[in-house]
Design a protein around this motif. Structure first.
Motif, PDB file in Angstrom:
ATOM      1  N   SER A 142       3.616  -1.285  -3.961  1.00 62.19           N
ATOM      2  CA  SER A 142       2.229  -1.152  -4.414  1.00 62.19           C
ATOM      3  C   SER A 142       2.168  -0.894  -5.916  1.00 62.19           C
ATOM      4  CB  SER A 142       1.543  -0.003  -3.677  1.00 62.19           C
ATOM      5  OG  SER A 142       0.283   0.271  -4.229  1.00 62.19           O
ATOM      6  N   THR A 143       1.360  -1.666  -6.616  1.00 60.93           N
ATOM      7  CA  THR A 143       1.033  -1.401  -8.018  1.00 60.93           C
ATOM      8  C   THR A 143      -0.476  -1.413  -8.164  1.00 60.93           C
ATOM      9  OG1 THR A 143       1.097  -3.751  -8.660  1.00 60.93           O
ATOM     10  CG2 THR A 143       3.154  -2.498  -8.839  1.00 60.93           C
ATOM     11  N   SER A 144      -0.987  -0.690  -9.162  1.00 62.35           N
ATOM     12  CA  SER A 144      -2.429  -0.639  -9.345  1.00 62.35           C
ATOM     13  C   SER A 144      -2.767  -0.252 -10.778  1.00 62.35           C
ATOM     14  CB  SER A 144      -3.044   0.386  -8.387  1.00 62.35           C
ATOM     15  OG  SER A 144      -4.461   0.358  -8.457  1.00 62.35           O
ATOM     16  N   ILE A 169      -3.191   3.605   0.703  1.00 59.54           N
ATOM     17  CA  ILE A 169      -4.087   3.009  -0.281  1.00 59.54           C
ATOM     18  C   ILE A 169      -3.485   1.699  -0.769  1.00 59.54           C
ATOM     19  CG2 ILE A 169      -5.318   3.355  -2.442  1.00 59.54           C
ATOM     20  CD1 ILE A 169      -6.047   5.343  -0.252  1.00 59.54           C
ATOM     21  N   HIS A 170      -4.257   0.625  -0.671  1.00 60.24           N
ATOM     22  CA  HIS A 170      -3.783  -0.681  -1.111  1.00 60.24           C
ATOM     23  C   HIS A 170      -3.829  -0.776  -2.636  1.00 60.24           C
ATOM     24  CE1 HIS A 170      -3.374  -2.673   2.795  1.00 60.24           C
ATOM     25  NE2 HIS A 170      -4.429  -1.971   3.172  1.00 60.24           N
ATOM     26  N   GLY A 171      -2.780  -1.324  -3.226  1.00 60.92           N
ATOM     27  CA  GLY A 171      -2.770  -1.572  -4.661  1.00 60.92           C
ATOM     28  C   GLY A 171      -3.457  -2.880  -4.995  1.00 60.92           C
ATOM     29  N   ASP A 172      -3.572  -3.155  -6.282  1.00 62.21           N
ATOM     30  CA  ASP A 172      -4.209  -4.404  -6.712  1.00 62.21           C
ATOM     31  C   ASP A 172      -3.201  -5.443  -7.199  1.00 62.21           C
ATOM     32  OD1 ASP A 172      -3.478  -3.548  -9.274  1.00 62.21           O
ATOM     33  OD2 ASP A 172      -5.489  -2.826  -9.761  1.00 62.21           O
ATOM     34  N   SER A 230       0.854  -1.187   0.000  1.00 66.27           N
ATOM     35  CA  SER A 230       0.000   0.000   0.000  1.00 66.27           C
ATOM     36  C   SER A 230       0.887   1.234   0.000  1.00 66.27           C
ATOM     37  CB  SER A 230      -0.942   0.012   1.211  1.00 66.27           C
ATOM     38  OG  SER A 230      -0.228   0.011   2.429  1.00 66.27           O
ATOM     39  N   ALA A 231       0.400   2.288  -0.614  1.00 66.57           N
ATOM     40  CA  ALA A 231       1.194   3.498  -0.800  1.00 66.57           C
ATOM     41  C   ALA A 231       0.562   4.654  -0.049  1.00 66.57           C
ATOM     42  CB  ALA A 231       1.297   3.836  -2.286  1.00 66.57           C
ATOM     43  N   CYS A 232       1.366   5.664   0.223  1.00 62.97           N
ATOM     44  CA  CYS A 232       0.904   6.855   0.932  1.00 62.97           C
ATOM     45  C   CYS A 232       0.521   7.917  -0.089  1.00 62.97           C
ATOM     46  CB  CYS A 232       1.994   7.372   1.859  1.00 62.97           C
ATOM     47  SG  CYS A 232       1.460   8.720   2.943  1.00 62.97           S
ATOM     48  N   PHE A 233      -0.763   8.257  -0.133  1.00 65.88           N
ATOM     49  CA  PHE A 233      -1.270   9.265  -1.065  1.00 65.88           C
ATOM     50  C   PHE A 233      -1.643  10.521  -0.300  1.00 65.88           C
ATOM     51  CE2 PHE A 233      -1.668   5.630  -3.731  1.00 65.88           C
ATOM     52  CZ  PHE A 233      -1.594   6.108  -5.026  1.00 65.88           C
TER      53      PHE A 233
END
Length: 615
Positions: free
Chosen positions: A542-544, A517-520, A502-505
């Protein structure tokens, strides 16, 4: 709601009269003006009791008005009419140029602008569904002051179709229908939200061909909607789209076609089927005036009371309008506007029912204000003023299936607009708003002006937990932030604060910090996201799948910092091709470029192709 934003300092001077001269104790009596009740206009007295219209008495005297005291308001020289209804709004779109990006939700700003303009009900025809249905729930619960909201939620469109050309992550703006087999699953996902309408998209894209819903898919959607008791409204762009919809039993249309003419024969078929067209001339007109530099509203300082400052600045910024002001695009917009007006005239002359909607949220199409423009354009096109007013009141209410709206008669909801002058003689009188009553409550329009920053909420919301919808940063629980997707998530100030994957937005409108936010988990090198969306890395492993742009290696990013699949937007707003610093996957960088390793940032083996001398 009666305690919120009650009008004060209004120009009329209400006074208390004796019991023999007014409607009832606790009533409000609007006397001395012309009343348009949704059908006819004449001198009349309107009596409001609570949230309902108690009585409308036509004639110069107040004969028949019940005695018992109350507040009498002299509206001489004014016109009293039902609150206006806008049947085509995008609540979350900001009316700036297509190149303009604003990370503020602006939902409250748009709501205030509509109330100030006397728009007391509206139909949202395309917004992030978890946001718009949450707003509707709050309005219906009486937690927020707002027009009555009806919502379709997501748009049903084929993969790659308008308006979700490159996917719909995080997934709730479009639902993709590629065959009748997709309809059951789509309705299983949508119906628990209780949409007021189902919106389908029928648009081939004109010169730039787009996927189009098939006739069997449209028929399956209509059947599923009918079983659920929900009406279908079709976004259409051509005469063929109308014919396809009619064949499936769909008779409610968003837009007058702008690609080609409607023949008198087709218009006759529409009238015989009881079709309703919501022309949205204001959308075509707003875009036309934006690209030609004739959006004169921008010169009025009062516009800042209803439109966010950033939107006004963007519409004045030549760099934001560059792509819209090419000679080719100007010619297209001119043709769309002219064809839309011509098709409206054809439909009206054939007896097709016309109802009003603005398509607010498009460039230069401001919330609230644009419905006045729509009514004026209907008149300019040849509709009698009384018919144009009916299109934005009684006929719009009929589309919504709400006979208690759009009318001033005993028992209807007391949504009332009072304007200076006579809009039947000069439709611009709608711009001179004197009073707005929402459910019988007089609103303080000055308090609703955007610079006043008045909250529309009855009580502040707090304590929302992870994954819950938030319409403001302050609504989330401690240690939670409202993410750019309007969902509460763990607060962060750096990627290390978030769990791996998950990344910090950071959202510019949030004072609580970033959100995890969790990636997929999509594959950066396979680029196998659905519908041409781009797989990008956000950091921290994290990738999405995310919206794709047009730019590839070395080209500018688009307004939302998106690039074509296989590229990613760098801090200089330039698209850079993805590469594998290990040399194991993906294509090598072009000649003269090197693979710059971003593994430490991404927590994944990935880099970007950059010019050899670039730092």
């Amino acid at each position: 709601m009666s305690t919120w934003l009650i009008g004060c300092g209004v120009p009329e001077n209400p006074s208390t009269r004796s019991a023999t001269e007014v409607g009832c104790a606790g009533c409000t009596v609007l006397k001395g003006g012309v009343v348009f009740d949704g059908t006819r206009a004449a001198r009349a007295t309107v009596v409001i009791e609570g949230d309902r219209v108690k009585q409308v008495v036509f004639g110069d005297a107040e004969l028949g008005v019940e005695a018992g005291g109350g507040e009498v308001v002299d509206v001489s020289g004014k016109t009293v009419l039902p609150g206006l209804i806008d049947l085509h709004v995008h609540s979350l779109h900001v009316a700036g140029p297509y190149a303009y990006y604003d990370d503020d939700l602006h939902l409250e700003d748009h709501t205030k602008a509509m109330l100030r303009a006397g728009v007391t009900s509206y139909l949202d025809l395309g917004s992030s569904q978890h946001v718009i249905f949450e707003q509707r729930a709050r309005i219906n619960a009486g937690d927020v002051l707002a027009p009555q909201l009806f919502a379709a939620g997501p748009l049903l469109t084929p993969t790659g179709g308008h308006p979700c050309y490159h996917g719909s992550p995080p997934g709730d703006f479009c639902i993709f229908i590629d065959s009748p087999a997709d309809v059951t699953e789509a309705f299983e996902a949508l119906l628990p939200r209780a949409p007021d309408f189902v919106k389908i998209v029928l648009e081939s894209g004109g010169a730039q061909r787009l996927p189009h819903l098939s006739q069997p898919s449209v028929a399956a959607i209509k059947e599923a909607a009918a079983s659920a008791g929900v009406r279908v409204i079709a976004h259409i762009a051509s005469a063929a789209d109308i014919e396809m919809a009619l064949d499936a039993g769909v008779t409610l249309f968003a837009h007058a076609p702008d690609e080609d003419p409607i023949s008198p024969e087709l218009a006759g078929r529409m009238a015989a089927a009881g079709a309703v067209v919501v022309p949205t001339l204001a959308m075509k007109d707003g875009l036309y005036r934006t690209v030609n530099g004739t959006l004169t509203e921008l010169d009025d300082p009062a516009l800042a009371d209803d439109v966010p400052a950033g939107v006004i600045a963007a519409l004045r910024d030549p760099s934001m309008l560059e792509e819209l002001r090419t000679s080719r695009y100007r010619a297209l917009v001119k043709a769309w506007r002219e064809q839309g007006i011509a098709n409206l005239i054809t439909c009206y002359q054939a007896g097709v029912t016309i109802a009003a909607g603005s398509d607010a949220g498009n460039p230069g199409v401001f919330h609230g204000l644009s419905l006045r423009r729509e009514i004026a354009l209907l008149v300019e096109a040849g509709m009698p003023p009384i018919e144009a007013l009916a299109a934005a009141t009684r006929r719009a209410a009929d589309v919504l299936g709400r006979p208690d709206l759009g009318r001033l008669e005993r028992g209807t909801l007391a949504d009332v607009l009072v304007v200076d002058g006579d809009p039947l003689a000069d439709v611009r009188a709608l711009e001179r708003v004197s009073r707005v009553y929402k459910s019988g409550v007089l609103l303080d329009r000055e308090a609703l002006a955007l610079p006043r920053k008045t909250s529309l909420a009855r009580e502040p919301r707090t304590g929302a937990g992870p994954g819950e919808t938030c319409l403001a940063a302050s609504e989330c629980a401690p240690a939670q932030s409202c993410s750019p997707a309007q969902l509460c998530a763990a607060t962060c100030s750096a990627a290390s604060d978030c769990a791996p994957g998950s990344a910090c937005f950071f959202d510019g409108g949030s004072f609580t910090g970033g959100a995890c936010i969790h990636g997929d988990g999509c594959d950066l090198f396979a680029q196998a996201c659905d519908n041409g969306a781009a797989c990008v890395f956000w950091g921290n492993g994290s990738t999405s799948c995310w919206y794709a742009g047009a730019g590839s290696d070395g080209q500018p990013c688009d307004a939302s910092f998106a690039c074509a699949p296989g590229s990613i937007c760098d801090p200089s707003n330039t698209c850079r091709a993805l590469c594998d610093p290990r040399g194991e996957r993906g294509a090598p960088c072009p000649s003269g470029e090197r693979c710059v390793d971003h593994t430490a940032l991404a927590a994944l083996p990935v880099g970007t192709c950059e010019p050899a001398g670039h730092r």
